[in-house]
Design a protein around this motif. Structure first.
Motif, PDB file in Angstrom:
ATOM      1  N   ARG A 237       0.836  -1.204   0.000  1.00  0.00           N
ATOM      2  CA  ARG A 237       0.000   0.000   0.000  1.00  0.00           C
ATOM      3  C   ARG A 237       0.871   1.254   0.000  1.00  0.00           C
ATOM      4  N   ALA A 238       1.921   1.223   0.808  1.00  0.00           N
ATOM      5  CA  ALA A 238       2.796   2.388   0.905  1.00  0.00           C
ATOM      6  C   ALA A 238       3.442   2.687  -0.456  1.00  0.00           C
ATOM      7  N   SER A 239       3.888   1.656  -1.157  1.00  0.00           N
ATOM      8  CA  SER A 239       4.523   1.895  -2.449  1.00  0.00           C
ATOM      9  C   SER A 239       3.518   2.400  -3.474  1.00  0.00           C
TER      10      SER A 239
ATOM     11  N   GLU B  24       0.815   4.191  -2.791  1.00  0.00           N
ATOM     12  CA  GLU B  24       0.486   5.577  -2.420  1.00  0.00           C
ATOM     13  C   GLU B  24       1.602   6.531  -2.870  1.00  0.00           C
ATOM     14  N   ARG B  25       2.855   6.098  -2.725  1.00  0.00           N
ATOM     15  CA  ARG B  25       3.965   6.931  -3.187  1.00  0.00           C
ATOM     16  C   ARG B  25       3.897   7.124  -4.697  1.00  0.00           C
ATOM     17  N   GLN B  26       3.522   6.071  -5.407  1.00  0.00           N
ATOM     18  CA  GLN B  26       3.403   6.148  -6.859  1.00  0.00           C
ATOM     19  C   GLN B  26       2.299   7.129  -7.245  1.00  0.00           C
TER      20      GLN B  26
ATOM     21  N   GLN C 210       1.233   9.650  -5.472  1.00  0.00           N
ATOM     22  CA  GLN C 210       1.594  11.006  -5.061  1.00  0.00           C
ATOM     23  C   GLN C 210       2.659  11.622  -5.971  1.00  0.00           C
ATOM     24  N   LYS C 211       3.307  10.826  -6.787  1.00  0.00           N
ATOM     25  CA  LYS C 211       4.306  11.386  -7.703  1.00  0.00           C
ATOM     26  C   LYS C 211       3.687  12.435  -8.613  1.00  0.00           C
TER      27      LYS C 211
ATOM     28  N   GLN D  26       3.144  15.799  -6.690  1.00  0.00           N
ATOM     29  CA  GLN D  26       4.297  16.530  -6.184  1.00  0.00           C
ATOM     30  C   GLN D  26       4.636  17.689  -7.108  1.00  0.00           C
TER      31      GLN D  26
END
Length: 148
Positions: free
Chosen positions: A69-71, A73-75, A77-78, A81
Motif C-alpha cells: 500500500r505504501a509503495s 500511495e507513493r506512486q 503522489q508522484k 508533487q
C-alpha cells in the motif's frame, strides 16, 4: 558450496501452513491451493498484493499496514508533487575555432586513393572466376611497375 536459495525465499501457504513454497512460485501455488481449500477456509485477497490472503477480520487490519500500500500511495503522489525547478542556465564558452568557416574538402574515396597510390588491392575478387582474378593480379603488377 553454499545453497543458492535462502530460508527467506520460502513462505508458508495461507491456506495450509504445512505447505512451504518458494516465494517466486507462491502465486501459482495459491491458485491451485485455493481450489482445493475447504469452504470453511475461504480467504479474501489483499487489494494491494494478490499473494496476501486473510480472513475478513484480519484483512481489514492488514490493509492498514500492508507494505504494498505504501509503495502504491507513493506512486500515486508522484503526480501530485510539485515540478522540479528548471536546471541552471547553460554557460557559453567563447572559442576562436569555427568549423563552419573551414574550407570545403572533397569526400574521401578509399578506392580512388588505392588506385593512385602503391596499395595492394584485392576487393571485388571474391566469387570471381580464376581468369578474372589472374587478369586483375597482372593489371596490379603493371600498375605497381608504372608507379615505381
Amino acid at each position: 558450496m553454499a545453497s543458492t536459495s535462502k530460508f527467506d525465499d520460502f513462505v508458508a501457504c495461507p491456506y495450509n501452513k504445512a505447505h512451504i513454497v518458494l516465494r517466486g512460485r507462491l502465486t501459482k501455488h495459491l491458485v491451485r491451493c485455493s481450489r482445493n481449500a475447504e469452504n470453511l477456509n475461504k480467504l479474501l485477497t489483499c487489494p494491494f498484493n494478490e499473494n496476501h490472503r486473510f480472513d475478513a477480520q484480519q484483512l481489514q487490519a492488514h490493509i492498514k499496514i500492508c507494505p504494498e500500500r505504501a509503495s502504491l500511495e507513493r506512486q500515486a503522489q508522484k503526480d501530485e508533487q510539485p515540478a522540479v525547478d528548471a536546471p541552471a542556465t547553460q554557460m557559453l564558452i567563447e572559442c576562436e575555432e569555427d568549423w563552419d568557416n573551414e574550407p570545403d574538402v572533397p569526400t574521401y574515396n578509399p578506392s580512388a586513393y588505392c588506385e593512385e597510390n602503391l596499395v595492394i588491392r584485392s576487393s571485388g575478387l571474391h566469387g570471381q572466376s580464376k581468369s578474372v582474378r589472374r587478369n586483375f593480379r597482372a593489371q596490379e603488377r603493371r600498375r605497381f611497375a608504372e608507379k615505381q
